[in-house]
Scaffold this active site. Structure first.
Site, PDB file in Angstrom:
ATOM      1  N   HIS A 188      61.307  -9.303  32.454  1.00 53.83           N
ATOM      2  CA  HIS A 188      62.468  -9.855  31.758  1.00 53.83           C
ATOM      3  C   HIS A 188      63.504 -10.406  32.748  1.00 53.83           C
ATOM      4  O   HIS A 188      64.640 -10.645  32.388  1.00 53.83           O
ATOM      5  CB  HIS A 188      63.124  -8.816  30.848  1.00 53.83           C
ATOM      6  CG  HIS A 188      62.289  -8.474  29.642  1.00 53.83           C
ATOM      7  ND1 HIS A 188      62.604  -7.452  28.787  1.00 53.83           N
ATOM      8  CD2 HIS A 188      61.146  -9.012  29.156  1.00 53.83           C
ATOM      9  CE1 HIS A 188      61.683  -7.380  27.831  1.00 53.83           C
ATOM     10  NE2 HIS A 188      60.787  -8.312  28.043  1.00 53.83           N
ATOM     11  N   ASP A 238      67.974  -4.400  35.567  1.00 51.41           N
ATOM     12  CA  ASP A 238      69.060  -3.754  36.327  1.00 51.41           C
ATOM     13  C   ASP A 238      68.800  -3.619  37.829  1.00 51.41           C
ATOM     14  O   ASP A 238      69.621  -3.078  38.540  1.00 51.41           O
ATOM     15  CB  ASP A 238      69.373  -2.391  35.715  1.00 51.41           C
ATOM     16  CG  ASP A 238      68.147  -1.476  35.628  1.00 51.41           C
ATOM     17  OD1 ASP A 238      67.285  -1.564  36.513  1.00 51.41           O
ATOM     18  OD2 ASP A 238      68.075  -0.669  34.686  1.00 51.41           O
ATOM     19  N   ASN A 244      63.225  -3.835  32.550  1.00 59.62           N
ATOM     20  CA  ASN A 244      64.653  -3.715  32.869  1.00 59.62           C
ATOM     21  C   ASN A 244      65.103  -4.822  33.814  1.00 59.62           C
ATOM     22  O   ASN A 244      64.357  -5.244  34.688  1.00 59.62           O
ATOM     23  CB  ASN A 244      64.935  -2.348  33.499  1.00 59.62           C
ATOM     24  CG  ASN A 244      64.551  -1.212  32.567  1.00 59.62           C
ATOM     25  OD1 ASN A 244      64.490  -1.412  31.358  1.00 59.62           O
ATOM     26  ND2 ASN A 244      64.280  -0.054  33.122  1.00 59.62           N
ATOM     27  N   PRO A 299      73.265   2.411  28.972  1.00 63.60           N
ATOM     28  CA  PRO A 299      72.784   2.716  27.625  1.00 63.60           C
ATOM     29  C   PRO A 299      71.662   1.781  27.200  1.00 63.60           C
ATOM     30  O   PRO A 299      71.612   0.631  27.619  1.00 63.60           O
ATOM     31  CB  PRO A 299      74.022   2.519  26.744  1.00 63.60           C
ATOM     32  CG  PRO A 299      74.932   1.634  27.527  1.00 63.60           C
ATOM     33  CD  PRO A 299      74.611   1.830  28.977  1.00 63.60           C
ATOM     34  N   ASP A 300      70.758   2.295  26.429  1.00 63.21           N
ATOM     35  CA  ASP A 300      69.679   1.496  25.859  1.00 63.21           C
ATOM     36  C   ASP A 300      70.274   0.785  24.645  1.00 63.21           C
ATOM     37  O   ASP A 300      70.669   1.421  23.685  1.00 63.21           O
ATOM     38  CB  ASP A 300      68.543   2.433  25.428  1.00 63.21           C
ATOM     39  CG  ASP A 300      67.378   1.675  24.826  1.00 63.21           C
ATOM     40  OD1 ASP A 300      67.511   0.459  24.573  1.00 63.21           O
ATOM     41  OD2 ASP A 300      66.343   2.309  24.593  1.00 63.21           O
ATOM     42  N   PHE A 301      70.339  -0.556  24.702  1.00 63.47           N
ATOM     43  CA  PHE A 301      71.059  -1.234  23.611  1.00 63.47           C
ATOM     44  C   PHE A 301      70.343  -1.141  22.275  1.00 63.47           C
ATOM     45  O   PHE A 301      70.899  -1.450  21.239  1.00 63.47           O
ATOM     46  CB  PHE A 301      71.441  -2.674  23.968  1.00 63.47           C
ATOM     47  CG  PHE A 301      70.311  -3.674  23.983  1.00 63.47           C
ATOM     48  CD1 PHE A 301      69.816  -4.178  22.800  1.00 63.47           C
ATOM     49  CD2 PHE A 301      69.782  -4.116  25.184  1.00 63.47           C
ATOM     50  CE1 PHE A 301      68.801  -5.113  22.805  1.00 63.47           C
ATOM     51  CE2 PHE A 301      68.761  -5.051  25.192  1.00 63.47           C
ATOM     52  CZ  PHE A 301      68.261  -5.542  24.006  1.00 63.47           C
ATOM     53  N   ARG A 302      69.101  -0.673  22.318  1.00 58.96           N
ATOM     54  CA  ARG A 302      68.418  -0.490  21.039  1.00 58.96           C
ATOM     55  C   ARG A 302      68.815   0.818  20.357  1.00 58.96           C
ATOM     56  O   ARG A 302      68.513   1.027  19.199  1.00 58.96           O
ATOM     57  CB  ARG A 302      66.908  -0.556  21.218  1.00 58.96           C
ATOM     58  CG  ARG A 302      66.478  -1.977  21.455  1.00 58.96           C
ATOM     59  CD  ARG A 302      65.006  -2.176  21.539  1.00 58.96           C
ATOM     60  NE  ARG A 302      64.746  -3.551  21.907  1.00 58.96           N
ATOM     61  CZ  ARG A 302      64.781  -4.011  23.152  1.00 58.96           C
ATOM     62  NH1 ARG A 302      65.014  -3.201  24.137  1.00 58.96           N
ATOM     63  NH2 ARG A 302      64.559  -5.279  23.397  1.00 58.96           N
TER      64      ARG A 302
END
Ligand code: ZN
Length: 259
Positions: free
Chosen positions: A129, A114, A112, A42-45
Site C-alpha cells: 500500500h 507507517d 501498513n 490506531p487501526d482505522f477500521r
C-alpha cells in the site's frame, strides 16, 4: 492442581509457531494494521478511533479528493503524516527484523504505510500500500522525504509542492481508488507462492487483493499461522492462531526459538 501433575501438556501457541518457523525453509510474513497498534497507531477500521472517527476514509483518502482539491486533501491527510512522524517500532516489529537477520523469514509483506518495519531493521519489506516515507511529484517524478513534507505542511501553505514544478505532491501511498503498485504485488505474490509457511500478523485478511496471498501459499502446499485477535477467513485452515497482544505473542515466539 500443580501444572506438572497434569501430565503431557499441549504446547503453547507460541511454542507451536516457533516449531513451525524452525521447520520452515521459506517462511514469509504478512502484516496489517494490528502490528502497529502497540506503537500507538490506531487501526482505522476499528470504529471510533482517533483521526478517522468523524470522517469516511474512503472519501477523504480517495485519489479523487487529492485530484479535486489538493489543499483540502492535505489539510486532512497531513494530520495523518504528522501523527505518524514520531511513531516508533514496537517489539513485534523488532522480533520480525531479528527473524530475518537469522535467516528464518525471507521478508515482510505489509499493508501498513507507517515505515515501522524498515525502522525496526527489516530489510526486505514489500509495502503493497506504499509508504509515507516519500511524497512524489507526478510531473517530474521527484521524491520528497517525510521530514521535508511535514516541514512544508507546518508552514501552512496548503498542499506541499514540488520545488521544481510547483505542482502539489502526492503521498507515495495507495489512496482509495488507486491500483496497488504492480511491482510490489508481483513480488508479494511470488513470495507467497514459494512460501512453505506464511505468518499473518495483525490483519483481518479481508482486504483484496492482499487477502489472496495466504490462499496462494496454501494452494502451493504451504502452511498458515495467524497472530491476530479478530476473526479471519483463514481461521479453520491455520495450523496455529495466537490471539493475545501482538507484541507479547511475538516476544513469546522469540523466547521459544531461543530454547
Ligand atoms: Zn516536479
Amino acid at each position: 492442581m500443580p501444572a506438572q501433575a497434569v501430565g503431557a501438556r499441549r504446547p503453547s501457541g507460541a511454542a507451536r509457531l516457533a516449531a513451525l518457523i524452525r521447520g520452515a525453509e521459506r517462511a514469509v510474513v504478512l502484516t496489517g494494521a494490528g502490528i502497529s497498534v502497540p506503537s500507538g497507531i490506531p487501526d482505522f477500521r476499528s470504529p471510533g478511533t482517533g483521526l478517522w472517527q468523524n470522517v469516511d476514509p474512503m472519501e477523504v483518502a480517495h485519489i479523487d479528493a487529492w485530484r479535486g482539491d489538493p489543499d483540502r486533501f492535505w489539510a486532512f491527510y497531513g494530520q495523518r503524516f504528522a501523527s505518524l512522524i514520531d511513531t516508533r517500532p514496537n517489539p513485534a516489529h523488532r522480533v520480525l527484523a531479528e527473524l530475518e537477520r537469522q535467516g528464518r523469514v525471507r521478508g515482510v509483506i505489509t499493508q501498513n504505510i507507517d515505515r515501522l518495519h524498515r525502522m525496526a531493521g527489516s530489510r526486505r519489506v514489500i509495502e503493497v500500500h506504499g509508504s509515507i516515507e516519500f511524497s512524489r511529484c507526478l510531473r517530474c517524478g521527484g521524491r520528497v522525504s517525510l521530514d521535508r513534507v511535514v516541514e512544508l505542511l507546518r508552514a501552512g501553505d496548503g498542499a506541499p509542492k514540488c520545488v521544481e514544478c510547483s505542482v502539489p505532491l502526492k503521498p507515495d501511498v495507495v489512496l482509495f481508488g488507486e491500483l496497488l503498485p504492480e511491482e510490489a504485488m508481483a513480488e508479494a505474490q511470488q513470495l507467497a507462492a514459494q512460501a512453505d509457511l506464511m505468518i499473518c500478523i495483525g490483519s483481518s485478511l479481508t482486504v483484496y487483493p492482499v487477502a489472496l496471498l495466504p490462499e496462494l501459499t496454501r494452494r502451493a502446499g504451504g502452511r498458515l499461522a495467524l497472530v491476530t485477535a479478530g476473526e479471519t477467513p483463514f481461521d479453520c485452515q491455520a495450523e496455529v492462531k495466537l490471539e493475545g497482544d501482538v507484541a507479547d505473542e511475538l516476544e513469546a515466539v522469540r523466547a521459544e526459538l531461543l530454547v
